[in-house]
Design a protein around this motif. Structure first.
Motif, PDB file in Angstrom:
ATOM      1  N   SER A 144       0.843  -1.204   0.000  1.00  0.00           N
ATOM      2  CA  SER A 144       0.000   0.000   0.000  1.00  0.00           C
ATOM      3  C   SER A 144       0.874   1.248   0.000  1.00  0.00           C
ATOM      4  O   SER A 144       2.025   1.234   0.451  1.00  0.00           O
ATOM      5  CB  SER A 144      -0.922   0.006   1.222  1.00  0.00           C
ATOM      6  OG  SER A 144      -0.174  -0.017   2.427  1.00  0.00           O
ATOM      7  N   TRP A 145       0.287   2.314  -0.506  1.00  0.00           N
ATOM      8  CA  TRP A 145       0.991   3.585  -0.648  1.00  0.00           C
ATOM      9  C   TRP A 145       0.130   4.707  -0.076  1.00  0.00           C
ATOM     10  O   TRP A 145      -1.090   4.658  -0.171  1.00  0.00           O
ATOM     11  CB  TRP A 145       1.282   3.888  -2.117  1.00  0.00           C
ATOM     12  CG  TRP A 145       1.930   2.774  -2.871  1.00  0.00           C
ATOM     13  CD1 TRP A 145       1.320   1.669  -3.411  1.00  0.00           C
ATOM     14  CD2 TRP A 145       3.318   2.635  -3.163  1.00  0.00           C
ATOM     15  NE1 TRP A 145       2.234   0.868  -4.029  1.00  0.00           N
ATOM     16  CE2 TRP A 145       3.479   1.431  -3.896  1.00  0.00           C
ATOM     17  CE3 TRP A 145       4.449   3.406  -2.899  1.00  0.00           C
ATOM     18  CZ2 TRP A 145       4.710   1.000  -4.354  1.00  0.00           C
ATOM     19  CZ3 TRP A 145       5.672   2.972  -3.360  1.00  0.00           C
ATOM     20  CH2 TRP A 145       5.805   1.791  -4.068  1.00  0.00           C
ATOM     21  N   THR A 146       0.774   5.713   0.476  1.00  0.00           N
ATOM     22  CA  THR A 146       0.057   6.881   0.973  1.00  0.00           C
ATOM     23  C   THR A 146       0.551   8.117   0.223  1.00  0.00           C
ATOM     24  O   THR A 146       1.764   8.364   0.173  1.00  0.00           O
ATOM     25  CB  THR A 146       0.280   7.084   2.478  1.00  0.00           C
ATOM     26  OG1 THR A 146      -0.182   5.923   3.174  1.00  0.00           O
ATOM     27  CG2 THR A 146      -0.466   8.311   2.982  1.00  0.00           C
ATOM     28  N   PRO A 147      -0.358   8.874  -0.398  1.00  0.00           N
ATOM     29  CA  PRO A 147       0.070  10.063  -1.158  1.00  0.00           C
ATOM     30  C   PRO A 147       0.391  11.249  -0.244  1.00  0.00           C
ATOM     31  O   PRO A 147      -0.365  11.554   0.685  1.00  0.00           O
ATOM     32  CB  PRO A 147      -1.145  10.366  -2.038  1.00  0.00           C
ATOM     33  CG  PRO A 147      -2.311   9.830  -1.267  1.00  0.00           C
ATOM     34  CD  PRO A 147      -1.812   8.632  -0.512  1.00  0.00           C
ATOM     35  N   TYR A 148       1.531  11.878  -0.509  1.00  0.00           N
ATOM     36  CA  TYR A 148       1.917  13.096   0.189  1.00  0.00           C
ATOM     37  C   TYR A 148       2.344  14.125  -0.852  1.00  0.00           C
ATOM     38  O   TYR A 148       3.048  13.805  -1.810  1.00  0.00           O
ATOM     39  CB  TYR A 148       3.078  12.843   1.151  1.00  0.00           C
ATOM     40  CG  TYR A 148       2.712  12.063   2.382  1.00  0.00           C
ATOM     41  CD1 TYR A 148       2.190  12.703   3.513  1.00  0.00           C
ATOM     42  CD2 TYR A 148       2.875  10.688   2.427  1.00  0.00           C
ATOM     43  CE1 TYR A 148       1.846  11.979   4.651  1.00  0.00           C
ATOM     44  CE2 TYR A 148       2.532   9.954   3.565  1.00  0.00           C
ATOM     45  CZ  TYR A 148       2.019  10.607   4.666  1.00  0.00           C
ATOM     46  OH  TYR A 148       1.677   9.885   5.789  1.00  0.00           O
ATOM     47  N   ALA A 149       1.912  15.354  -0.647  1.00  0.00           N
ATOM     48  CA  ALA A 149       2.286  16.423  -1.572  1.00  0.00           C
ATOM     49  C   ALA A 149       3.787  16.645  -1.534  1.00  0.00           C
ATOM     50  O   ALA A 149       4.416  16.570  -0.480  1.00  0.00           O
ATOM     51  CB  ALA A 149       1.551  17.710  -1.200  1.00  0.00           C
ATOM     52  N   GLY A 150       4.380  16.925  -2.710  1.00  0.00           N
ATOM     53  CA  GLY A 150       5.815  17.138  -2.757  1.00  0.00           C
ATOM     54  C   GLY A 150       6.261  17.740  -4.078  1.00  0.00           C
ATOM     55  O   GLY A 150       5.530  18.483  -4.718  1.00  0.00           O
ATOM     56  N   GLY A 151       7.478  17.365  -4.482  1.00  0.00           N
ATOM     57  CA  GLY A 151       8.169  18.017  -5.584  1.00  0.00           C
ATOM     58  C   GLY A 151       9.116  19.035  -4.985  1.00  0.00           C
ATOM     59  O   GLY A 151       8.689  19.942  -4.256  1.00  0.00           O
ATOM     60  N   ALA A 152      10.420  18.902  -5.240  1.00  0.00           N
ATOM     61  CA  ALA A 152      11.410  19.726  -4.537  1.00  0.00           C
ATOM     62  C   ALA A 152      11.130  21.227  -4.614  1.00  0.00           C
ATOM     63  O   ALA A 152      11.142  21.914  -3.579  1.00  0.00           O
ATOM     64  CB  ALA A 152      12.815  19.402  -5.048  1.00  0.00           C
ATOM     65  N   PRO A 153      10.867  21.814  -5.796  1.00  0.00           N
ATOM     66  CA  PRO A 153      10.595  23.254  -5.822  1.00  0.00           C
ATOM     67  C   PRO A 153       9.331  23.645  -5.044  1.00  0.00           C
ATOM     68  O   PRO A 153       9.299  24.692  -4.388  1.00  0.00           O
ATOM     69  CB  PRO A 153      10.439  23.554  -7.319  1.00  0.00           C
ATOM     70  CG  PRO A 153      11.206  22.460  -7.998  1.00  0.00           C
ATOM     71  CD  PRO A 153      10.947  21.251  -7.153  1.00  0.00           C
ATOM     72  N   ALA A 154       8.293  22.797  -5.114  1.00  0.00           N
ATOM     73  CA  ALA A 154       7.086  23.068  -4.324  1.00  0.00           C
ATOM     74  C   ALA A 154       7.402  22.980  -2.837  1.00  0.00           C
ATOM     75  O   ALA A 154       6.896  23.786  -2.037  1.00  0.00           O
ATOM     76  CB  ALA A 154       5.987  22.079  -4.691  1.00  0.00           C
ATOM     77  N   ASN A 155       8.221  22.007  -2.445  1.00  0.00           N
ATOM     78  CA  ASN A 155       8.621  21.880  -1.048  1.00  0.00           C
ATOM     79  C   ASN A 155       9.354  23.126  -0.564  1.00  0.00           C
ATOM     80  O   ASN A 155       9.117  23.627   0.546  1.00  0.00           O
ATOM     81  CB  ASN A 155       9.527  20.664  -0.853  1.00  0.00           C
ATOM     82  CG  ASN A 155       8.851  19.353  -1.184  1.00  0.00           C
ATOM     83  OD1 ASN A 155       7.628  19.264  -1.237  1.00  0.00           O
ATOM     84  ND2 ASN A 155       9.647  18.330  -1.414  1.00  0.00           N
ATOM     85  N   VAL A 156      10.261  23.613  -1.392  1.00  0.00           N
ATOM     86  CA  VAL A 156      11.001  24.827  -1.031  1.00  0.00           C
ATOM     87  C   VAL A 156      10.045  26.006  -0.884  1.00  0.00           C
ATOM     88  O   VAL A 156      10.131  26.787   0.076  1.00  0.00           O
ATOM     89  CB  VAL A 156      12.090  25.132  -2.077  1.00  0.00           C
ATOM     90  CG1 VAL A 156      12.714  26.510  -1.818  1.00  0.00           C
ATOM     91  CG2 VAL A 156      13.169  24.059  -2.059  1.00  0.00           C
ATOM     92  N   ALA A 157       9.111  26.136  -1.827  1.00  0.00           N
ATOM     93  CA  ALA A 157       8.164  27.257  -1.788  1.00  0.00           C
ATOM     94  C   ALA A 157       7.328  27.237  -0.519  1.00  0.00           C
ATOM     95  O   ALA A 157       7.191  28.258   0.165  1.00  0.00           O
ATOM     96  CB  ALA A 157       7.266  27.218  -3.022  1.00  0.00           C
ATOM     97  N   THR A 158       6.746  26.085  -0.189  1.00  0.00           N
ATOM     98  CA  THR A 158       5.881  26.024   0.994  1.00  0.00           C
ATOM     99  C   THR A 158       6.692  26.171   2.283  1.00  0.00           C
ATOM    100  O   THR A 158       6.215  26.775   3.247  1.00  0.00           O
ATOM    101  CB  THR A 158       5.098  24.704   1.024  1.00  0.00           C
ATOM    102  OG1 THR A 158       6.000  23.598   0.917  1.00  0.00           O
ATOM    103  CG2 THR A 158       4.091  24.656  -0.113  1.00  0.00           C
ATOM    104  N   SER A 159       7.901  25.654   2.301  1.00  0.00           N
ATOM    105  CA  SER A 159       8.742  25.823   3.484  1.00  0.00           C
ATOM    106  C   SER A 159       9.091  27.287   3.693  1.00  0.00           C
ATOM    107  O   SER A 159       9.063  27.799   4.821  1.00  0.00           O
ATOM    108  CB  SER A 159      10.014  24.986   3.348  1.00  0.00           C
ATOM    109  OG  SER A 159      10.771  25.016   4.539  1.00  0.00           O
ATOM    110  N   LEU A 160       9.403  27.987   2.616  1.00  0.00           N
ATOM    111  CA  LEU A 160       9.664  29.421   2.705  1.00  0.00           C
ATOM    112  C   LEU A 160       8.422  30.169   3.181  1.00  0.00           C
ATOM    113  O   LEU A 160       8.516  31.103   3.983  1.00  0.00           O
ATOM    114  CB  LEU A 160      10.111  29.957   1.347  1.00  0.00           C
ATOM    115  CG  LEU A 160      11.505  29.567   0.875  1.00  0.00           C
ATOM    116  CD1 LEU A 160      11.697  29.941  -0.591  1.00  0.00           C
ATOM    117  CD2 LEU A 160      12.571  30.222   1.729  1.00  0.00           C
ATOM    118  N   GLY A 161       7.253  29.762   2.665  1.00  0.00           N
ATOM    119  CA  GLY A 161       6.012  30.395   3.102  1.00  0.00           C
ATOM    120  C   GLY A 161       5.773  30.213   4.584  1.00  0.00           C
ATOM    121  O   GLY A 161       5.349  31.141   5.283  1.00  0.00           O
TER     122      GLY A 161
END
Length: 404
Positions: free
Chosen positions: A99-116
């Protein structure tokens, strides 16, 4: 009449100079950091009071800078946003995961939300599908305080990627559910890029995965060109992921060509080995050997998980400052996105210092920036999910101050 005109112009010149001086003084007074968690503006910066470094603005001799030009506080993050399908069972190959669990990601998106979440003004440039996953990612990114006017919505589906984990929590990207070129982020449209916003930003942060697709590669090159034209610094996270590329030799050529214009480059151990043939131990002992491959860059960061993080930066006088920062000891649950939070933490401290040049001219501030970045990365690894696990500013400051 000529004498009167000359005198009038001289008076106007001195009046303008006085106005510039007064404006600079007012803006310098407003540049004090606060602990309110607000976004970066000339009057309120989001950071801890203990970490304040007040820097007066420098005016160009020929004219006054506008408020936006003087602060240059916006970060533009550009690249993929996707769902990581993380294996629920550790230590198994993809075909044995139940089984798999979906989590939002993508390195540039991660950087953007972390900065936010750290309180910065950040604009995200990407492509999302006009589908349910795209809607969820759009809402999640916006809810993190990120500006979303740079996101293009397309007919192609939003990307997802299978991620397996070893017993220690380290992840491996195990492929897609369809050919890579069929996802929306392979088709970023250069004609819809916010080039004026990129020109006026303090920093453009990108990865390299988009270089694998011709349309997105064109958009990335156009963004870097706009940044350089406008005086915006460029940071690149190499983020080598072979699953995105069909030809490894072509990938190496494209990535090296792209890094030529980078002001700041972040590597992982896998990036170094693949791109430069440098082993991790050598890079940690001498990170300046990594920087030597990029004569135009101002610095490199090397993240190495349990081994810590190394750095080497050259300042405006070409003097080099380097070091190794030990990792923070935390209970690791999932390392997905930890490196992206590290990037965001470093960017936060760089903007707090005023600029990359200002940071690299102060060896102690540079080291503290890497420690702060390491704290942000460590906290992200204590939870599942690259975005869901990201810490807020007060959490990072608390862990950072335990080390400093």
């Amino acid at each position: 009449a000529v004498a009167l005109s000359t005198a009038w112009l001289r008076s106007l010149y001195f009046l303008t100079a006085w106005h510039c001086s007064m404006q600079a003084s007012l803006m310098a007074e407003q540049h004090v950091m606060t602990s309110s968690g607000s976004r970066f503006t000339p009057s309120r910066h989001a950071c801890s009071r203990q970490l304040v470094r007040v820097r007066p603005f420098q005016l160009r001799p020929s004219h006054c800078l506008s408020e936006a030009q003087a602060t240059r506080s916006t970060v533009v993050a550009m690249g993929e946003a996707l769902f990581d399908l993380i294996a629920d069972q550790k230590g198994l190959p993809r075909d044995q995961v139940k089984s798999w669990t979906p989590y939002a990601g993508g390195a540039p998106a991660n950087v953007a939300t972390s900065l936010g979440k750290l309180g910065l003004d950040v604009l995200f440039v990407s492509a999302l599908g006009q589908d349910e996953p795209g809607d969820k990612l759009f809402a999640l990114i916006k809810d993190a305080g990120v500006r979303v006017e740079g996101i293009q919505r397309r007919q192609e589906p939003t990307r997802d990627v299978f991620v397996t984990r070893d017993m220690s929590g380290d992840r491996e990207f195990a492929g897609f559910g369809r050919p890579s070129e069929q996802f929306c982020d392979a088709h970023l449209d250069v004609s819809h890029l916010p080039l004026l916003s990129i020109k006026g930003a303090a920093l453009l942060v990108t990865g390299t995965l988009g270089l694998a697709e011709p349309a997105t590669r064109e958009a990335m090159l156009a963004a870097v060109s706009a940044a350089k034209e406008g005086g915006c610094k460029v940071m690149v996270d190499v983020n080598w992921r072979p699953v995105f590329w069909q030809d490894e030799g072509h990938a190496r050529t494209e990535v090296l060509r792209y890094l030529v214009d980078a002001d700041l480059i972040k590597f992982s151990d896998a990036d170094l080995s693949w791109l430069l043939g440098i082993e991790l131990t050598a890079a940690l002992n001498n990170p300046c050997a990594v920087l030597a491959h990029f004569p135009k860059a101002g610095g490199v960061l090397v993240t190495a998980g349990e081994e810590g993080a190394a750095y080497c930066f050259r300042n405006t006088t070409k003097a080099e400052h380097s070091g190794l920062v030990p990792r923070f000891k935390v209970d690791v649950i999932d390392t997905t996105g930890a490196g992206d939070a590290f990037t965001a933490g470093f960017v936060y401290r760089m903007l707090q210092a005023g600029s990359l040049d200002a940071l690299t001219s102060n060896p102690q501030a540079l080291k503290e920036a890497v420690v702060f970045a390491s704290a942000a990365g460590a906290l992200t690894a204590t939870k599942k999910g690259a975005i869901e696990g990201q810490p807020h500013l007060d959490e990072v400051v608390k862990l950072f101050e335990e080390r400093i």
